[in-house]
Structures are given as structure tokens and as C-alpha cells.
Design a protein around this motif. Structure first.
Motif, mmCIF file in Angstrom:
data_model
loop_
_atom_site.group_PDB
_atom_site.id
_atom_site.type_symbol
_atom_site.label_atom_id
_atom_site.label_comp_id
_atom_site.label_asym_id
_atom_site.label_seq_id
_atom_site.Cartn_x
_atom_site.Cartn_y
_atom_site.Cartn_z
ATOM 1 N N ASP A 6 0.858 -1.185 0.000
ATOM 2 C CA ASP A 6 0.000 0.000 0.000
ATOM 3 C C ASP A 6 0.895 1.235 0.000
ATOM 4 O O ASP A 6 1.112 1.855 1.059
ATOM 5 C CB ASP A 6 -0.884 -0.055 1.256
ATOM 6 C CG ASP A 6 -2.114 0.832 1.157
ATOM 7 O OD1 ASP A 6 -2.536 1.155 0.030
ATOM 8 O OD2 ASP A 6 -2.666 1.193 2.220
ATOM 9 N N ASN A 28 -3.472 5.381 -3.662
ATOM 10 C CA ASN A 28 -4.661 6.234 -3.561
ATOM 11 C C ASN A 28 -4.172 7.678 -3.673
ATOM 12 O O ASN A 28 -2.951 7.917 -3.654
ATOM 13 C CB ASN A 28 -5.442 5.944 -2.261
ATOM 14 C CG ASN A 28 -4.652 6.253 -1.008
ATOM 15 O OD1 ASN A 28 -3.898 7.223 -0.946
ATOM 16 N ND2 ASN A 28 -4.800 5.421 0.021
ATOM 17 N N LYS A 83 -9.328 1.879 -9.591
ATOM 18 C CA LYS A 83 -9.920 1.926 -8.249
ATOM 19 C C LYS A 83 -11.032 2.964 -8.246
ATOM 20 O O LYS A 83 -10.811 4.125 -8.644
ATOM 21 C CB LYS A 83 -8.815 2.334 -7.271
ATOM 22 C CG LYS A 83 -8.984 1.849 -5.860
ATOM 23 C CD LYS A 83 -7.700 2.177 -5.105
ATOM 24 C CE LYS A 83 -7.768 1.773 -3.673
ATOM 25 N NZ LYS A 83 -6.647 2.353 -2.907
ATOM 26 N N PHE A 129 -11.882 -1.287 4.653
ATOM 27 C CA PHE A 129 -10.821 -0.573 5.378
ATOM 28 C C PHE A 129 -10.871 -0.949 6.863
ATOM 29 O O PHE A 129 -11.576 -0.301 7.650
ATOM 30 C CB PHE A 129 -11.033 0.942 5.239
ATOM 31 C CG PHE A 129 -10.509 1.548 3.959
ATOM 32 C CD1 PHE A 129 -10.550 0.864 2.753
ATOM 33 C CD2 PHE A 129 -9.977 2.835 3.965
ATOM 34 C CE1 PHE A 129 -10.074 1.428 1.575
ATOM 35 C CE2 PHE A 129 -9.495 3.425 2.802
ATOM 36 C CZ PHE A 129 -9.541 2.723 1.608
ATOM 37 N N ARG A 132 -9.459 1.992 9.552
ATOM 38 C CA ARG A 132 -10.354 3.140 9.747
ATOM 39 C C ARG A 132 -11.645 2.695 10.430
ATOM 40 O O ARG A 132 -12.261 3.461 11.177
ATOM 41 C CB ARG A 132 -10.673 3.811 8.397
ATOM 42 C CG ARG A 132 -9.464 4.461 7.786
ATOM 43 C CD ARG A 132 -9.827 5.336 6.617
ATOM 44 N NE ARG A 132 -8.649 5.632 5.812
ATOM 45 C CZ ARG A 132 -8.628 6.451 4.783
ATOM 46 N NH1 ARG A 132 -9.730 7.066 4.419
ATOM 47 N NH2 ARG A 132 -7.518 6.663 4.108
ATOM 48 N N SER A 164 -6.322 -0.693 4.654
ATOM 49 C CA SER A 164 -6.159 0.098 5.872
ATOM 50 C C SER A 164 -5.616 -0.783 6.998
ATOM 51 O O SER A 164 -6.042 -0.699 8.136
ATOM 52 C CB SER A 164 -7.502 0.746 6.259
ATOM 53 O OG SER A 164 -7.357 1.677 7.290
ATOM 54 N N ARG A 166 -3.025 -1.802 9.656
ATOM 55 C CA ARG A 166 -2.124 -0.962 10.455
ATOM 56 C C ARG A 166 -1.025 -1.739 11.174
ATOM 57 O O ARG A 166 -0.047 -1.157 11.614
ATOM 58 C CB ARG A 166 -2.935 -0.213 11.515
ATOM 59 C CG ARG A 166 -4.043 0.645 10.962
ATOM 60 C CD ARG A 166 -3.524 2.040 10.631
ATOM 61 N NE ARG A 166 -4.456 2.750 9.767
ATOM 62 C CZ ARG A 166 -5.582 3.310 10.181
ATOM 63 N NH1 ARG A 166 -5.923 3.240 11.440
ATOM 64 N NH2 ARG A 166 -6.358 3.942 9.327
HETATM 65 C C1 E4P Z 1 -5.891 0.866 0.148
HETATM 66 O O1 E4P Z 1 -6.364 0.614 -0.945
HETATM 67 C C2 E4P Z 1 -6.272 2.052 0.929
HETATM 68 O O2 E4P Z 1 -6.169 3.167 0.133
HETATM 69 C C3 E4P Z 1 -5.436 2.146 2.164
HETATM 70 O O3 E4P Z 1 -5.210 0.853 2.697
HETATM 71 C C4 E4P Z 1 -5.970 3.116 3.177
HETATM 72 O O4 E4P Z 1 -5.216 3.015 4.358
HETATM 73 P P1 E4P Z 1 -5.277 4.110 5.520
HETATM 74 O O5 E4P Z 1 -6.590 3.994 6.211
HETATM 75 O O6 E4P Z 1 -4.139 3.735 6.430
HETATM 76 O O7 E4P Z 1 -5.102 5.434 4.858
#
Ligand code: E4P
Length: 216
Positions: A6, A28, A83, A129, A132, A164, A166
Motif C-alpha cells: 500500500d 490512492n 480503483k 478498510f 479506519r 487500511s 495498520r
Molecule cells: C488501500 O487501498 C487504501 O487506500 C489504504 O489501505 C488506506 O489506508 P489508511 O486507512 O491507512 O489510509
């Protein structure tokens, strides 16, 4: 489980590819901004570093605009995956592009019902995600479990792309649930290799090897 990086950082992408840890890349608009690179140029470079799907996100919010941008993006390379956001216009764009043989990643998915819509629109990937979701008091992994169940109930071909991400526990949980793909920052992918007993083991072997007085 496939591993996507990512990031739009080409040095990091090359490093993961060399270690055999790269099955594709997701970007993104925020990651493009962070890279400081030209969107088209950096996407072209990334597509040359992997034969896997490289997600490039449209920035228009209406169907016609998304189609116009997708047209430019899919010309970059055969492994570009368009996307689109999880909106009605995004789903329309998804249906049109996948019917035409173009890969589509439907992004910003926060509910199992949204994932159901993405599958019905023929998405190649859906991106829930998890990070988030967790940040806002929901259970990201519960979402992945629900989507897995629904997709398996109806044998949808859409792949669950856990986004997303982490930390390493997100990767572990997603793999246990049977997610098809996860996309994570390179630092998280590299952190998967870490174990204190591996480090301790290397230290012990190196100390004993030194005592043999031999060289290799
Ligand atoms: C992947 O396609 C997303 O754009 C990305 O994992 C978002 O991650 P974030 O919530 O850490 O910004």
C-alpha cells in the motif's frame, strides 16, 4: 493470501519484490501526494516493478468523469486495476469496466452490504478498510468475517482485499478468516518477519560460530 504493498514509494516496492513478498500494489490520492511524484509517471514505473495488479484511483465523482479517467489510466499498462469509490457512480463504472475486461478495485468499503453491491457490480476486488473501521469504534475483522460469509454463500468471484491494515495482527486475523488479499504499508509487511526468538537464535549461533575460529 496475496500481499499488496500500500504505497507509491518505488524503492520500497522494489525491495519487497526482490524479497518475493509482492503480489501487487495499491495506491490512492493521498499516497500519490505523499510520494511527490507525477501520478501517471509513477503508476507506469510501479507497473514495471510487478506483474500483479496495480490499483490506480479515479478522482472524479461522476460516472462519465470516472470513465474518462479510467480510459487514461488503463492505457498505462495491462496490469493497471482501476480503483473506484463505493458509490452508485463508482458501481456503474465498475460494471462498465469489468464487462470490458478491465480489473476494478471498489474502495472505501465499510459495510458488508456495500461489499455485496461491489460483488454484484462485478468487482475484481473489494477493499474493506479495517484500520479506519477500528478507529471509529467498529470491529474491522468482524466486517471481513461477514463479507467472507456472504461471498462464500453466493460463490461471488470478487476478491476480498483487506485494506487500511495498520499492524501485523490485522494480517494474521485476515489470513485466519481467509481473506484473498491484504494491502499494507511496507513497514507492516516487513514487521511480519520479526520474532525475538529468531533474533536470539541468530545471536547464539553467531557467538558459537565465532568460537570455532573457522571461516566460510
Ligand atoms: C488501500 O487501498 C487504501 O487506500 C489504504 O489501505 C488506506 O489506508 P489508511 O486507512 O491507512 O489510509
Amino acid at each position: 493470501m496475496k500481499f499488496f504493498a500500500d504505497t507509491a514509494d518505488t524503492a520500497e516496492i522494489r525491495d519487497l519484490a526482490e524479497a518475493g513478498l509482492l503480489d501487487g500494489v495499491t495506491t490512492n490520492p493521498s499516497l500519490i501526494m505523499k510520494s511527490g511524484c507525477d501520478f501517471i509517471e509513477v503508476t507506469k514505473e510501479i507497473c514495471g516493478l510487478t506483474s500483479g495488479p496495480v490499483s490506480a484511483e479515479v478522482v472524479s465523482l461522476d460516472h462519465a468523469g470516472m470513465m474518462r479517467e479510467a480510459e487514461k489510466l488503463r492505457k498505462i499498462a495491462d496490469n493497471v486495476c482501476i480503483k473506484v469509490p463505493l458509490t452508485i457512480d463508482g458501481l456503474k463504472t465498475c460494471r462498465a469496466l469489468t464487462s470490458d475486461g478491465t480489473m476494478v478495485n471498489v474502495t472505501l468499503c465499510f459495510s458488508a452490504n456495500q461489499a455485496l453491491l461491489a460483488a454484484k457490480a462485478g468487482a475484481t476486488f473489494v477493499s474493506p478498510f479495517v484500520g479506519r473501521h477500528d478507529d471509529n469504534g467498529f470491529d474491522g475483522m468482524e466486517l471481513i468475517r461477514d463479507i467472507r460469509l456472504i461471498y462464500d454463500n453466493y460463490a461471488f468471484a470478487t476478491e476480498i482485499l483487506v485494506a487500511s491494515v495498520r499492524h501485523t495482527i490485522h494480517v494474521l486475523e485476515a489470513a485466519k478468516i481467509g481473506a484473498d488479499v491484504m494491502t499494507a504499508p511496507p513497514a507492516v509487511i516487513k514487521a511480519l518477519v520479526k520474532h525475538v526468538l529468531t533474533d536470539k537464535g541468530i545471536e547464539g549461533f553467531m557467538a558459537d560460530w565465532a568460537k570455532t575460529g573457522q571461516s566460510l
